[in-house]
Design an enzyme around this catalytic site. Structure first.
Site, PDB file in Angstrom:
ATOM      1  N   GLU A  64      42.378  42.470 -12.899  1.00 53.05           N
ATOM      2  CA  GLU A  64      41.642  41.336 -12.326  1.00 53.05           C
ATOM      3  C   GLU A  64      40.749  40.656 -13.361  1.00 53.05           C
ATOM      4  O   GLU A  64      40.497  41.209 -14.444  1.00 53.05           O
ATOM      5  CB  GLU A  64      40.796  41.811 -11.151  1.00 53.05           C
ATOM      6  CG  GLU A  64      39.763  42.854 -11.531  1.00 53.05           C
ATOM      7  CD  GLU A  64      38.527  42.799 -10.647  1.00 53.05           C
ATOM      8  OE1 GLU A  64      37.943  41.718 -10.511  1.00 53.05           O
ATOM      9  OE2 GLU A  64      38.151  43.849 -10.108  1.00 53.05           O
ATOM     10  N   LYS A 118      32.435  50.408  -4.635  1.00 45.00           N
ATOM     11  CA  LYS A 118      31.199  50.450  -5.432  1.00 45.00           C
ATOM     12  C   LYS A 118      30.081  51.133  -4.643  1.00 45.00           C
ATOM     13  O   LYS A 118      29.889  50.868  -3.460  1.00 45.00           O
ATOM     14  CB  LYS A 118      30.808  49.037  -5.845  1.00 45.00           C
ATOM     15  CG  LYS A 118      31.726  48.503  -6.941  1.00 45.00           C
ATOM     16  CD  LYS A 118      31.240  47.222  -7.519  1.00 45.00           C
ATOM     17  CE  LYS A 118      31.818  46.018  -6.864  1.00 45.00           C
ATOM     18  NZ  LYS A 118      33.198  45.696  -7.081  1.00 45.00           N
TER      19      LYS A 118
END
Ligand code: PSU
Length: 304
Positions: free
Chosen positions: A24, A158
């Site tokens: 990405e 995360k």
């Protein structure tokens, strides 16, 4: 309608039947400061190459979907300010209007599917933000995993997110969550957590087979491979917890919302840990790139 331009390296890999790994670009433009972002982007591509697979970093540039970025493009992206952060909701509009932007996990999965790439490596996926019960802030990455048939290798979601709620949502959406050689879910900068792993696998070939079986069964969606950060690179969760709380409080006080939340928190945690969160983030992305390369090779070797 949609122009896809591949880097020469990607085109050559296809011609030679070599496996590809999607990468990405939001992690470059919004996830890390310059120049560590470009150094990491290059190192991640090299880590994929070392496995024998070929990297395809995704982005939208001047209305074209780019599959594989050359060195100068990667560098200009890493230095650019105010780049759009593209997800499922806005990637088509960006292409239609000739715009440019970096791809999040969700948008990179869409790009990978269009390019026929089954495996993608990143740092950590987005998920359910803390306080989502009032803000409704849930990353589009979760819906994408439910819909798009790409295996995403990450160090879990995360750790600044609400991890238990994130894994609840993935379960509801029917997304296989596979912890790699671990009984608990990794927590991004920390190798483990008290959240039990829904599935555990030991080898890249098992993960590749699970991907192929889902495809053969016609099940929509991808899989999340949660790969713990190497123990020597981790930051203990107890040490991070008060710093994450402080960063979250600052975000609330400053009214940070929507797409700006994750980049703001990553930047604040970087400063609060005096750079250690970035060192750990780089280590875990490289670790994920190596595993993704190995899975892509196994997937390429399976009978179709
Ligand atoms: N992994 C990292 N750093 C990042 C990201 C992933 O190590 O910055 C990016 C990915 O692009 C992911 C995005 O899709 O963070 C999540 O943003 P949000 O929470 O706004 O959906």
């Amino acid at each position: 309608m949609i122009e896809i331009s591949e880097s020469p390296e990607v085109t050559e890999a296809r011609a030679e039947g070599r496996p590809l790994v999607a990468l990405e670009s939001t992690i470059i433009t919004h996830g890390m400061p310059y120049p560590q972002n470009i150094e990491t982007a290059r190192a991640v591509e090299d880590a994929v190459r070392e496995t024998g697979a070929v990297p395809a970093t995704m982005a939208v540039i001047d209305g074209r979907l780019r599959v594989g970025l050359d060195g100068p493009t990667l560098e200009s992206f890493a230095q650019a300010e105010g780049v759009a952060k593209l997800s499922r909701a806005d990637i088509a509009a960006c292409i239609a209007t000739g715009g440019s932007g970096a791809t999040t996990v969700a948008a990179t999965m869409i790009a990978a599917r269009l390019a026929g790439i089954g495996v993608f490596a990143t740092g950590g996926i987005g998920g359910v933000h803390r306080g989502a019960e009032t803000s409704f802030d849930i990353s589009a990455d979760l819906q994408e995993l439910a819909q798009t048939p790409v295996t995403v290798v990450a160090a879990g979601a995360k750790a600044l997110l609400d991890l238990p709620k994130t894994y609840e949502v993935l379960e509801t959406l029917g997304v296989p969550v596979i912890a790699y050689r671990s009984d608990t879910m990794p927590a991004f900068w920390s190798a483990g957590s008290d959240i039990p792993a829904p599935l555990r696998m030991e080898t890249p070939v098992e993960i590749a087979r699970a991907h192929a079986v889902r495809r053969a069964m016609g099940l929509p969606g991808g899989q999340l491979v949660a790969n713990p950060i190497p123990a020597e690179d981790q930051i203990p969760a107890e040490e991070l917890a008060p710093l994450i709380d402080r960063a979250l409080q600052e975000a609330e006080d400053q009214g940070i919302a929507a797409k700006a939340v994750t980049p703001f928190l990553l930047d604040r945690i970087y400063h609060l840990t005096e750079g250690r969160s970035l060192t750990a983030n780089i280590a875990l992305v490289l670790n994920n790139a190596r595993l993704a390369g190995a899975i892509a090779r196994e997937l390429g070797a399976l009978p179709v």
